[in-house]
Design an enzyme around this catalytic site. Structure first.
Site, PDB file in Angstrom:
ATOM      1  N   CYS A  61      51.251  35.714  40.463  1.00 21.58           N
ATOM      2  CA  CYS A  61      51.548  37.063  40.979  1.00 21.58           C
ATOM      3  C   CYS A  61      50.450  37.608  41.889  1.00 21.58           C
ATOM      4  O   CYS A  61      50.725  38.177  42.953  1.00 21.58           O
ATOM      5  CB  CYS A  61      51.793  38.021  39.812  1.00 21.58           C
ATOM      6  SG  CYS A  61      50.599  37.864  38.475  1.00 21.58           S
TER       7      CYS A  61
ATOM      8  N   HIS B 169      49.915  45.194  40.301  1.00 26.22           N
ATOM      9  CA  HIS B 169      48.526  44.765  40.463  1.00 26.22           C
ATOM     10  C   HIS B 169      47.901  45.397  41.711  1.00 26.22           C
ATOM     11  O   HIS B 169      48.565  45.518  42.746  1.00 26.22           O
ATOM     12  CB  HIS B 169      48.451  43.250  40.674  1.00 26.22           C
ATOM     13  CG  HIS B 169      48.823  42.429  39.478  1.00 26.22           C
ATOM     14  ND1 HIS B 169      48.981  42.932  38.221  1.00 26.22           N
ATOM     15  CD2 HIS B 169      49.045  41.082  39.373  1.00 26.22           C
ATOM     16  CE1 HIS B 169      49.285  41.949  37.389  1.00 26.22           C
ATOM     17  NE2 HIS B 169      49.339  40.823  38.062  1.00 26.22           N
TER      18      HIS B 169
END
Ligand code: A2P
Length: 347
Positions: free
Chosen positions: A130, A255
Site C-alpha cells: 500500500c 497513509h
C-alpha cells in the site's frame, strides 16, 4: 462481450470487503462472483450487488470450475498455497499479499505507472504494498521528467493496513482511554494494561510505532525493504538509491508519507507542480496560505493520490519535499486490484 467469473478470496477481511465495494461501483462485465474466506467464515452471509452471497471455504478444489479472475486478500500464506492452484486452472490471480511481488515472472502493477507490464503475467499479477502504490503514482511523472537520483521515504501508516486486528487494537486503546478519564496517566506513561492487544507489540493509541512487519538482519523492517525493492521494480530503476522509515500511527485509515526526492536534473518548482497536477489520478492540494494540504480525512473513500507541501529541498542541488496521502485500503489495495482486473478485461 464475454461475461466473466471472478473469485474474491478473503472476502470477509478489511481489504476483501472494500474489494466488494469497489466492484459494486465499477460495474464490470462480470456475471458470476464467488466469495471465499477461511473455514471460520464458511456460511456467513454478505450482501453484495443487491444479492445475498454465502461465503465459501477456500479449498484446493475451489478453482476447479472455470474462474477467469481471482482477487486474493487473505495474507501471504494463503496466497502462496492457493494462487498457483488457481493459476494452473487458467484463472488470472491478482494477489494483494507480498508472496510473489519480487518474483521476476510476476508483474508488479500500478495501472497509472506500468500498465504495459500486465501482459507479461503467467497467471499471477502482484498488487504492490500500500505505501509503495501511493508513492509511485506521485513519483512516476517526476521520474519521467527530471530523473530521480535518490528517495528518502518516511511513512505515517494507518492501522487499517494491519487488517481488522490492527483496527481492534486502536479501538480498544481508545475505549480504555475513555474509560480511565485520566489524561495524566497516559501523559505519564502509566497505561493501565495492555492485555487487549491483538496485533501490535505496544499500544498504538497514543504512540507512533517505528515497526511495521518484521525486523530484518540489516536493522530495517520488511515494510521498509518492500518500499525500497518494489519502487525499484515498478519504476524499472533497479539501482535507484532509496531509504525508508515506516511508522504505524494512531490513524484509522489512509497513509501519509513524507517523500524527499533528489533529481539528476534541475527543475522549476511551478513546472514540477504542474507535472504533478497533470499526472494520472493525482490531486494536488497545496495552498499553504489557506491551510490546504493533504490529510487522511480528505483521502478516505477516494482512489486518487493527494500531494501537497511541495517545496524545494535547499540542502541538495535538485531536491524536493512532498507530502503524499492516499486511502491505503482503496488505492493501496482494493481499488488498485480491481483496476488491474479492469485492464485485463478491456485491453
Ligand atoms: P476469515 O474471516 O474467515 O478469517 P483481515 O486481515 O482484514 O483480518 O482479513 C483477512 C482475510 O483473509 C479474511 O477474509 C480471512 O477470512 C481470510 N483468510 C485468512 N486465512 C485464510 C485461509 N486460510 N483461507 C482463506 N481465507 C483466509
Amino acid at each position: 462481450m464475454k461475461n466473466y467469473k471472478l473469485a474474491v478470496v478473503g472476502a470477509t477481511g478489511v481489504v476483501g470487503r472494500t474489494v466488494l465495494k469497489v466492484l459494486e461501483e465499477k460495474k464490470l462485465p462480470i456475471s458470476e462472483y464467488v466469495l471465499f474466506a477461511s473455514s471460520r467464515s464458511c456460511g456467513k452471509k454478505i450482501n453484495f450487488m443487491g444479492k445475498e452471497y454465502i461465503v465459501q471455504e477456500l479449498t484446493e478444489h475451489s478453482f476447479d470450475e472455470g474462474f477467469d479472475f481471482a482477487i486474493f486478500s487473505a495474507g501471504g500464506d494463503t496466497s502462496k498455497k492457493y494462487s498457483p492452484i488457481a493459476a494452473s486452472k487458467g484463472c488470472i490471480v491478482v494477489d494483494n499479499s507480498s508472496a510473489f511481488r519480487m518474483d521476476k515472472d510476476v508483474p508488479l502493477i500500478v495501472p497509472e505507472v506500468n500498465p504495459e507490464e500486465i501482459k507479461n503475467n503467467h497467471g499471477i499479477i502482484a498488487n504492490p504494498n500500500c505505501s509503495t502504490i501511493q508513492a509511485v503514482v506521485a513519483l512516476k511523472p517526476l521520474d519521467d521528467k527530471y530523473k530521480i537520483k535518490r528517495i528518502v521515504y518516511s511513512t505515517y501508516q494507518a492501522v487499517s493496513g494491519a487488517g481488522s486486528k490492527g483496527i481492534e487494537d486502536l479501538e480498544n486503546g481508545i475505549t480504555q482511554f475513555s474509560a480511565s478519564k485520566n489524561v495524566m496517566s497516559f501523559v505519564e506513561g502509566n497505561v493501565p494494561n495492555t492485555d487487549y492487544l491483538v496485533k501490535f507489540p505496544y499500544p498504538i493509541f497514543n504512540n507512533c510505532l517505528p515497526h511495521i512487519d518484521v525486523f530484518l538482519d540489516n536493522g530495517y523492517t520488511k515494510e521498509e525493504e518492500k518500499m525500497i525493492n518494489e519502487t525499484r521494480k515498478i519504476l524499472k530503476r533497479p539501482d535507484l538509491k532509496i531509504t525508508a522509515t515506516t511508522v504505524r500511527v494512531p490513524v484509522f485509515n489512509s497513509h501519509s508519507e513524507s517523500i524527499n526526492v533528489e533529481f539528476e536534473n534541475d527543475f522549476d518548482l511551478d513546472d514540477l507542480k504542474n507535472t504533478l497536477k497533470e499526472g494520472c489520478n493525482i490531486i494536488v492540494q497545496d495552498d499553504i496560505n489557506n491551510t490546504i494540504y493533504p490529510l487522511s480525512s480528505f483521502a478516505n473513500g477516494h482512489d486518487e493520490v493527494f500531494v501537497g507541501r511541495i517545496r524545494r529541498d535547499y540542502s541538495v542541488d535538485y531536491g524536493v519535499n512532498l507530502w503524499v496521502v492516499a486511502d491505503n485500503i482503496r488505492k493501496g489495495a482494493a481499488s488498485n486490484a480491481v483496476q488491474i482486473v479492469e485492464k485485463l478485461i478491456y485491453s
